[in-house]
Design a protein around this motif. Structure first.
Motif, mmCIF file in Angstrom:
data_model
loop_
_atom_site.group_PDB
_atom_site.id
_atom_site.type_symbol
_atom_site.label_atom_id
_atom_site.label_comp_id
_atom_site.label_asym_id
_atom_site.label_seq_id
_atom_site.Cartn_x
_atom_site.Cartn_y
_atom_site.Cartn_z
ATOM 1 N N TYR A 257 -0.265 3.824 4.046
ATOM 2 C CA TYR A 257 0.628 2.869 4.703
ATOM 3 C C TYR A 257 1.193 3.468 5.990
ATOM 4 O O TYR A 257 1.232 2.799 7.031
ATOM 5 C CB TYR A 257 1.748 2.505 3.738
ATOM 6 C CG TYR A 257 2.887 1.708 4.341
ATOM 7 C CD1 TYR A 257 2.835 0.318 4.416
ATOM 8 C CD2 TYR A 257 4.012 2.356 4.846
ATOM 9 C CE1 TYR A 257 3.874 -0.408 4.970
ATOM 10 C CE2 TYR A 257 5.063 1.641 5.399
ATOM 11 C CZ TYR A 257 4.993 0.262 5.467
ATOM 12 O OH TYR A 257 6.022 -0.444 6.018
ATOM 13 N N ASP B 249 0.573 -3.308 7.913
ATOM 14 C CA ASP B 249 0.047 -2.804 6.648
ATOM 15 C C ASP B 249 -1.210 -3.561 6.226
ATOM 16 O O ASP B 249 -1.753 -3.319 5.139
ATOM 17 C CB ASP B 249 1.110 -2.861 5.549
ATOM 18 C CG ASP B 249 1.608 -4.275 5.281
ATOM 19 O OD1 ASP B 249 1.094 -5.219 5.898
ATOM 20 O OD2 ASP B 249 2.544 -4.432 4.455
ATOM 21 N N VAL C 193 -5.402 0.027 2.132
ATOM 22 C CA VAL C 193 -4.159 0.668 2.550
ATOM 23 C C VAL C 193 -3.448 1.125 1.277
ATOM 24 O O VAL C 193 -3.288 0.329 0.334
ATOM 25 C CB VAL C 193 -3.269 -0.281 3.372
ATOM 26 C CG1 VAL C 193 -1.935 0.379 3.697
ATOM 27 C CG2 VAL C 193 -3.978 -0.680 4.662
ATOM 28 N N PHE D 170 2.084 2.892 -0.432
ATOM 29 C CA PHE D 170 3.192 2.145 0.166
ATOM 30 C C PHE D 170 4.520 2.769 -0.265
ATOM 31 O O PHE D 170 4.609 3.408 -1.317
ATOM 32 C CB PHE D 170 3.162 0.694 -0.310
ATOM 33 C CG PHE D 170 2.086 -0.134 0.320
ATOM 34 C CD1 PHE D 170 2.391 -1.052 1.313
ATOM 35 C CD2 PHE D 170 0.761 -0.016 -0.091
ATOM 36 C CE1 PHE D 170 1.403 -1.831 1.894
ATOM 37 C CE2 PHE D 170 -0.230 -0.782 0.484
ATOM 38 C CZ PHE D 170 0.085 -1.694 1.488
#
Length: 592
Positions: free
Chosen positions: A278, A288, A433, A436
């Motif tokens: 992220y 993102d 991705v 996070f």
């Protein structure tokens, strides 16, 4: 069956065959003594001729007066088209059916638009008469593609030993995240069910129950503001696995992406799909869900800004904010001053930016801009080097907070890539991705909220930070990104009741509230919960992306508008007082 063949099936090899066709009248042409009808169904179009010697005058007259979009049945013999009259645009274009029998199964009223017309009507009219809109070839292709993709998904997970389990539609409201759609109970006065935002809690319980590979094509509901790629009710491919880590789940979905791309688009996708954290995605692309079909990576020039005499850059950098830019390659001669002014207004209005600075790289390599006089040659050279500026490049900068520079430059990347046609609609770029943040700060309520959901596990190395440094905790979370759109998202779940309560505490959910909302899950976690995780893939969005479309309503048979209404059925609608009374409800007039 009333018909022997469909309207896209007949070929030159069928000449001489007696056939019966049924379908809709796409168009008709009266040639004075013979009527030519283009007969359509979802498989294609066949030209039908109603004329002598096969048909008598009364049959020809009847065919000449049949309204467009009427449903008819014809019976006749397949013939070659006359020389020079073939239609190479149609698979059936070498033949026609000479009809000896013509029957109107249902005469149509005059339609507000026809599926075959060249110019589409407005979307509201299309949604109001969706039954006509769904007859269009483009819509039918989208629905067929949707069916194919769902089948690919089901087959893929069946091959990997997943069990398809249906979870309830009527459940308990757990108000975390988007608003629930509530359903009042008739037999429990004053109590409500909630339509599921996802099968999240049920699928975690299935893992506790020992069903280590669960999958479902699930209908989900969220009462939130809509966009072109969102609907209040949507479909997701939902799965959960036990005894896995994030790599296992991402690798499994890699295989699904490759299988879908190969079967639907004929494309070979290199595996494993690329991954970035992220933090890297936000630093390089400001999003993102970065679109990787083109370059224009974001470059930080805050260190140079601190040394310049340009007050906007210097003041921003000294205040601890950021100066970041993108290089729009070979675009300096493609944007006039007026167009750049329009972009400036756009980033100000849409992203809250204070302005947009820019430089044009001249043929001699120098930078030109109305603000260039505020920079000395050394600093201009540093800026040019950092962004790899070449003659005719356009360098664009925002000076603001991290959030504004991310959103503004990400928006510029996407908009200018479309305007400059930097990618093909047929391109397919898929990536992950990961990692996070676990939490983000909600300024309005001044508390932490879960970036994904409150059942997400932190990275093992970040577990000690939960207590004292929650803002530094990263989640075992992973989003699948296709062409700059989130196409799926998942996490490894918390299977330890103690860790789950720690997360609830951080989110301001005390033990009593947690027990009230999630007691059944917390109870289940106490009775031998395995490590587990999963992912949800947006079926509607997958179909939209694989079809190369930009509006999710184009791949849903009966979608809602951006005001969450169904123009065809006029839902939502009022109900009578007796129904309300049975549900122990009454309505109040909304404040204007």
């Amino acid at each position: 069956m009333l018909r022997t063949h469909n309207c896209g099936q007949l070929r030159k090899s069928d000449v001489g065959t007696e056939v019966t066709l049924c379908g809709w009248v796409e168009s008709k042409r009266d040639h004075g003594g013979a009527v030519f009808i283009d007969l359509r169904d979802r498989y294609g179009i066949t030209q039908v001729v109603i004329g002598p010697p096969e048909a008598d005058k009364s049959l020809i007259d009847q065919a000449g007066h049949v309204p467009a979009e009427s449903v008819i049945l014809i019976r006749g013999k397949v013939s070659d088209r006359l020389e020079g009259k073939t239609n190479e645009k149609l698979p059936t274009g070498e033949i026609e059916v000479r009809s000896e029998h013509f029957e109107i199964l249902n005469a149509a009223a005059t339609p507000p638009f026809t599926p075959g017309q060249a110019e589409l009507p407005g979307e509201d009219l299309r949604l109001k008469y969706r039954f006509l809109d769904l007859r269009r070839t483009e819509m039918q292709r989208a629905m067929v593609l949707r069916s194919r993709i769902v089948k690919i998904m089901r087959d893929y997970f069946a091959q990997h030993d997943f069990i398809d389990v249906e979870t309830p539609i009527l459940g308990r409201s757990t108000p975390e995240g988007a608003r629930d759609y509530l359903v009042p109970s008739r037999v429990h006065p004053g109590e409500f069910y909630a339509l599921p935002q996802s099968p999240q809690l049920y699928k975690q319980i299935l893992m506790v129950a020992g069903f280590d590979r669960y999958v479902q094509v699930a209908k989900c509901f969220r009462d939130e503001d809509l966009r072109a790629d969102r609907q209040p009710e949507f479909t997701q491919l939902d799965l959960e696995m036990s005894f896995v880590d994030a790599d296992d789940i991402m690798s499994l979905i890699d295989g699904l992406v490759a299988a879908t791309a190969k079967e639907v688009l004929g494309k070979d996708i290199a595996l494993p799909l690329p991954r970035m954290t992220y933090e890297e995605a936000m630093r390089r692309f400001g999003s993102d869900a970065p679109d990787l079909r083109f370059g224009m990576e974001i470059v930080d020039v805050t260190d140079v800004a601190k040394k310049t005499e340009f007050r906007v850059f210097r003041g921003t950098a000294d205040a601890g904010k950021f100066v970041r830019g993108i290089n729009v390659k070979n675009a300096a001669d493609k944007y006039s001053r007026r167009q750049i002014d329009e972009l400036t207004s756009w980033v100000q209005n849409d992203f809250g930016a204070k302005g947009l600075a820019w430089f044009r790289v001249e043929e001699d390599g120098s930078l030109w801009s109305p603000i260039a006089k505020n920079f000395d040659a050394e600093h201009l050279a540093e800026i040019k080097e950092k962004l790899d500026g070449q003659p005719n490049d356009l360098l664009m900068f925002l000076a603001d907070t991290w959030d504004v520079t991310c959103r503004g430059l990400s928006g510029l990347r996407k908009r200018m890539a479309v305007e400059l046609e930097l990618f093909s609609p047929n391109d397919l770029n898929c990536s992950w991705v990961t990692e996070f943040p676990m939490f983000e700060r909600d300024e309005e309520s001044d508390r932490y909220v879960a970036m994904h959901h409150p059942f997400t596990a932190p990275l093992a190395d970040d577990l000690p930070r939960l207590k004292d440094q929650p803002e530094k905790c990263h989640a075992q979370a992973y989003d699948l990104v296709i062409n700059g759109s989130e196409a799926g998202g998942g996490t490894i779940r918390i299977h330890d009741p103690g860790v789950q309560q720690q997360v609830f505490d951080l989110l301001g959910i005390d033990e009593e509230t947690a027990k009230d909302r999630f007691g059944f899950l917390l109870d289940a976690l106490k009775y031998g919960a395995p490590p587990h995780g999963g992912i949800a893939l947006g079926v509607d969005r997958w179909v939209m992306l694989f079809a190369g479309l930009e509006n999710i309503r184009e791949v849903i048979a009966f979608p809602k508008t951006q005001k969450a209404s169904d123009l065809m059925t006029e839902a939502p609608g009022e109900v009578d007082s007796q129904q309300l009374e049975e549900l122990h409800l009454r309505t109040i007039k909304a404040k204007s």
